[in-house]
Design a protein around this motif. Sequence first.
Motif, PDB file in Angstrom:
ATOM      1  N   UNK A  69      72.233 149.665  21.403  1.00  0.00           N
ATOM      2  CA  UNK A  69      71.234 150.037  22.261  1.00  0.00           C
ATOM      3  C   UNK A  69      71.186 151.742  22.382  1.00  0.00           C
ATOM      4  N   UNK A  70      69.962 152.086  22.614  1.00  0.00           N
ATOM      5  CA  UNK A  70      69.529 153.538  22.612  1.00  0.00           C
ATOM      6  C   UNK A  70      69.936 154.213  21.239  1.00  0.00           C
ATOM      7  N   UNK A  71      69.753 153.374  20.206  1.00  0.00           N
ATOM      8  CA  UNK A  71      70.294 154.132  18.816  1.00  0.00           C
ATOM      9  C   UNK A  71      69.299 155.273  18.567  1.00  0.00           C
ATOM     10  N   UNK A  72      69.984 156.259  17.846  1.00  0.00           N
ATOM     11  CA  UNK A  72      69.451 157.610  17.489  1.00  0.00           C
ATOM     12  C   UNK A  72      69.988 157.803  16.019  1.00  0.00           C
ATOM     13  N   UNK A  73      69.223 157.981  15.040  1.00  0.00           N
ATOM     14  CA  UNK A  73      69.558 158.260  13.698  1.00  0.00           C
ATOM     15  C   UNK A  73      69.098 159.598  12.962  1.00  0.00           C
ATOM     16  N   UNK A  74      70.307 160.178  12.365  1.00  0.00           N
ATOM     17  CA  UNK A  74      70.218 161.206  11.640  1.00  0.00           C
ATOM     18  C   UNK A  74      70.205 160.978  10.157  1.00  0.00           C
ATOM     19  N   UNK A  75      69.198 161.351   9.219  1.00  0.00           N
ATOM     20  CA  UNK A  75      69.868 161.106   7.811  1.00  0.00           C
ATOM     21  C   UNK A  75      69.496 162.437   6.968  1.00  0.00           C
ATOM     22  N   UNK A  76      70.450 162.584   5.990  1.00  0.00           N
ATOM     23  CA  UNK A  76      70.429 163.723   5.010  1.00  0.00           C
ATOM     24  C   UNK A  76      70.539 163.419   3.668  1.00  0.00           C
ATOM     25  N   UNK A  85      68.587 157.532  -4.907  1.00  0.00           N
ATOM     26  CA  UNK A  85      68.860 158.534  -4.049  1.00  0.00           C
ATOM     27  C   UNK A  85      70.422 158.213  -3.317  1.00  0.00           C
ATOM     28  N   UNK A  86      71.118 159.308  -3.047  1.00  0.00           N
ATOM     29  CA  UNK A  86      72.176 159.120  -2.144  1.00  0.00           C
ATOM     30  C   UNK A  86      71.847 159.870  -0.565  1.00  0.00           C
ATOM     31  N   UNK A  87      72.264 159.249   0.567  1.00  0.00           N
ATOM     32  CA  UNK A  87      71.950 159.579   1.541  1.00  0.00           C
ATOM     33  C   UNK A  87      72.993 159.591   2.596  1.00  0.00           C
ATOM     34  N   UNK A  88      73.641 160.463   3.320  1.00  0.00           N
ATOM     35  CA  UNK A  88      74.473 160.468   4.198  1.00  0.00           C
ATOM     36  C   UNK A  88      73.712 160.274   5.673  1.00  0.00           C
ATOM     37  N   UNK A  89      74.406 159.712   6.581  1.00  0.00           N
ATOM     38  CA  UNK A  89      73.696 159.773   8.037  1.00  0.00           C
ATOM     39  C   UNK A  89      74.812 159.566   8.999  1.00  0.00           C
ATOM     40  N   UNK A  90      74.291 159.672  10.195  1.00  0.00           N
ATOM     41  CA  UNK A  90      74.967 159.324  11.302  1.00  0.00           C
ATOM     42  C   UNK A  90      74.196 158.885  12.518  1.00  0.00           C
ATOM     43  N   UNK A  91      74.583 157.946  13.389  1.00  0.00           N
ATOM     44  CA  UNK A  91      73.779 157.548  14.205  1.00  0.00           C
ATOM     45  C   UNK A  91      74.681 157.186  15.604  1.00  0.00           C
ATOM     46  N   UNK A  92      74.013 157.355  16.787  1.00  0.00           N
ATOM     47  CA  UNK A  92      74.631 157.140  17.767  1.00  0.00           C
ATOM     48  C   UNK A  92      73.943 155.911  18.738  1.00  0.00           C
ATOM     49  N   UNK A  93      74.901 155.153  19.237  1.00  0.00           N
ATOM     50  CA  UNK A  93      74.410 154.014  20.184  1.00  0.00           C
ATOM     51  C   UNK A  93      75.198 153.724  21.057  1.00  0.00           C
ATOM     52  N   UNK A  94      75.122 152.846  22.211  1.00  0.00           N
ATOM     53  CA  UNK A  94      76.146 152.243  22.975  1.00  0.00           C
ATOM     54  C   UNK A  94      75.895 150.587  22.814  1.00  0.00           C
ATOM     55  N   UNK A  95      76.856 149.992  23.349  1.00  0.00           N
ATOM     56  CA  UNK A  95      76.984 148.477  23.611  1.00  0.00           C
ATOM     57  C   UNK A  95      76.701 148.394  24.987  1.00  0.00           C
ATOM     58  N   UNK A  96      76.538 146.886  25.303  1.00  0.00           N
ATOM     59  CA  UNK A  96      76.348 146.423  26.644  1.00  0.00           C
ATOM     60  C   UNK A  96      77.213 146.949  27.721  1.00  0.00           C
ATOM     61  N   UNK A  97      78.432 147.276  27.461  1.00  0.00           N
ATOM     62  CA  UNK A  97      79.434 147.693  28.359  1.00  0.00           C
ATOM     63  C   UNK A  97      79.207 149.160  28.655  1.00  0.00           C
ATOM     64  N   UNK A  98      78.501 149.949  27.931  1.00  0.00           N
ATOM     65  CA  UNK A  98      78.090 151.347  28.113  1.00  0.00           C
ATOM     66  C   UNK A  98      79.035 152.143  27.120  1.00  0.00           C
ATOM     67  N   UNK A 104      79.008 156.691  11.311  1.00  0.00           N
ATOM     68  CA  UNK A 104      79.017 157.443   9.875  1.00  0.00           C
ATOM     69  C   UNK A 104      78.664 156.552   8.828  1.00  0.00           C
ATOM     70  N   UNK A 105      77.852 157.012   7.767  1.00  0.00           N
ATOM     71  CA  UNK A 105      77.619 156.317   6.432  1.00  0.00           C
ATOM     72  C   UNK A 105      77.257 156.957   5.340  1.00  0.00           C
ATOM     73  N   UNK A 106      77.140 156.222   4.560  1.00  0.00           N
ATOM     74  CA  UNK A 106      76.622 156.715   3.008  1.00  0.00           C
ATOM     75  C   UNK A 106      75.533 155.417   2.474  1.00  0.00           C
ATOM     76  N   UNK A 107      74.479 155.845   2.081  1.00  0.00           N
ATOM     77  CA  UNK A 107      73.670 154.774   1.532  1.00  0.00           C
ATOM     78  C   UNK A 107      73.190 155.411   0.136  1.00  0.00           C
ATOM     79  N   UNK A 108      73.071 154.317  -0.606  1.00  0.00           N
ATOM     80  CA  UNK A 108      72.512 154.431  -2.188  1.00  0.00           C
ATOM     81  C   UNK A 108      71.201 153.792  -2.108  1.00  0.00           C
ATOM     82  N   UNK A 109      70.134 154.579  -2.574  1.00  0.00           N
ATOM     83  CA  UNK A 109      68.775 153.605  -2.594  1.00  0.00           C
ATOM     84  C   UNK A 109      68.218 153.706  -3.997  1.00  0.00           C
ATOM     85  N   UNK A 110      67.371 152.848  -4.095  1.00  0.00           N
ATOM     86  CA  UNK A 110      66.756 152.472  -5.585  1.00  0.00           C
ATOM     87  C   UNK A 110      65.493 152.186  -5.145  1.00  0.00           C
TER      88      UNK A 110
END
Length: 137
Positions: A69-76, A85-98, A104-110
Motif C-alpha cells: 500500500x502507498x507504494x512509492x518507487x525510485x529507480x537509478x 540496462x542494469x537498474x537499482x531501485x528502492x521503494x517504500x510501502x506499508x502492509x495492512x497492519x501499517x 531494495x533491488x536490482x533489475x536487469x532489463x532487455x
Amino acid sequence: MEKRYPVPPFNMETALQKVQAAEDAWNTRDPERVALAYTIDTEWRNRTEFINGRDEVVAFLKRKWVKELDYKLKKELWGFRENRMAVRFEYEWHDESGQWYRSYGNELWEFDEDGYMQKRFASINDLPINENEKKLK
C-alpha cells in the motif's frame, strides 16, 4: 507494432529517459499502463516468481499493489549497453497492519528493437522501517 521510444541501441540520454519512464509508470500503480511497456511475451523473474506475458504481468501487479500500500518507487540507472540496462531501485510501502518497508533491488532489463522490454529479472529485499524513516515522498 508501434515503436515505444526511445529504442535501442541506447545512449546515456535515452537510457535515462527509459528509466524515468519506467519509474513514472510504476508510480501510477496502474497495472494495465505498466504492462504496455513490455512485449506481449515478456519474461520476468520477480524475487522467486516467474511471470510470462503481459496478462501475467497485469495479474502480478494487481496482487502486488493490493499488498504493498502507498507504494512509492525510485529507480537509478546503473549501466547500459546496446539493448540492455542494469537498474537499482528502492521503494517504500506499508502492509495492512501499517508496518512500513523499504525494498531494495536490482533489475536487469532487455529490450526488443521496438523499445519494449522483453526480459526483466529483479532481485529484491525488504527492510522493515518506521514511518518516520521514510525517504521517498
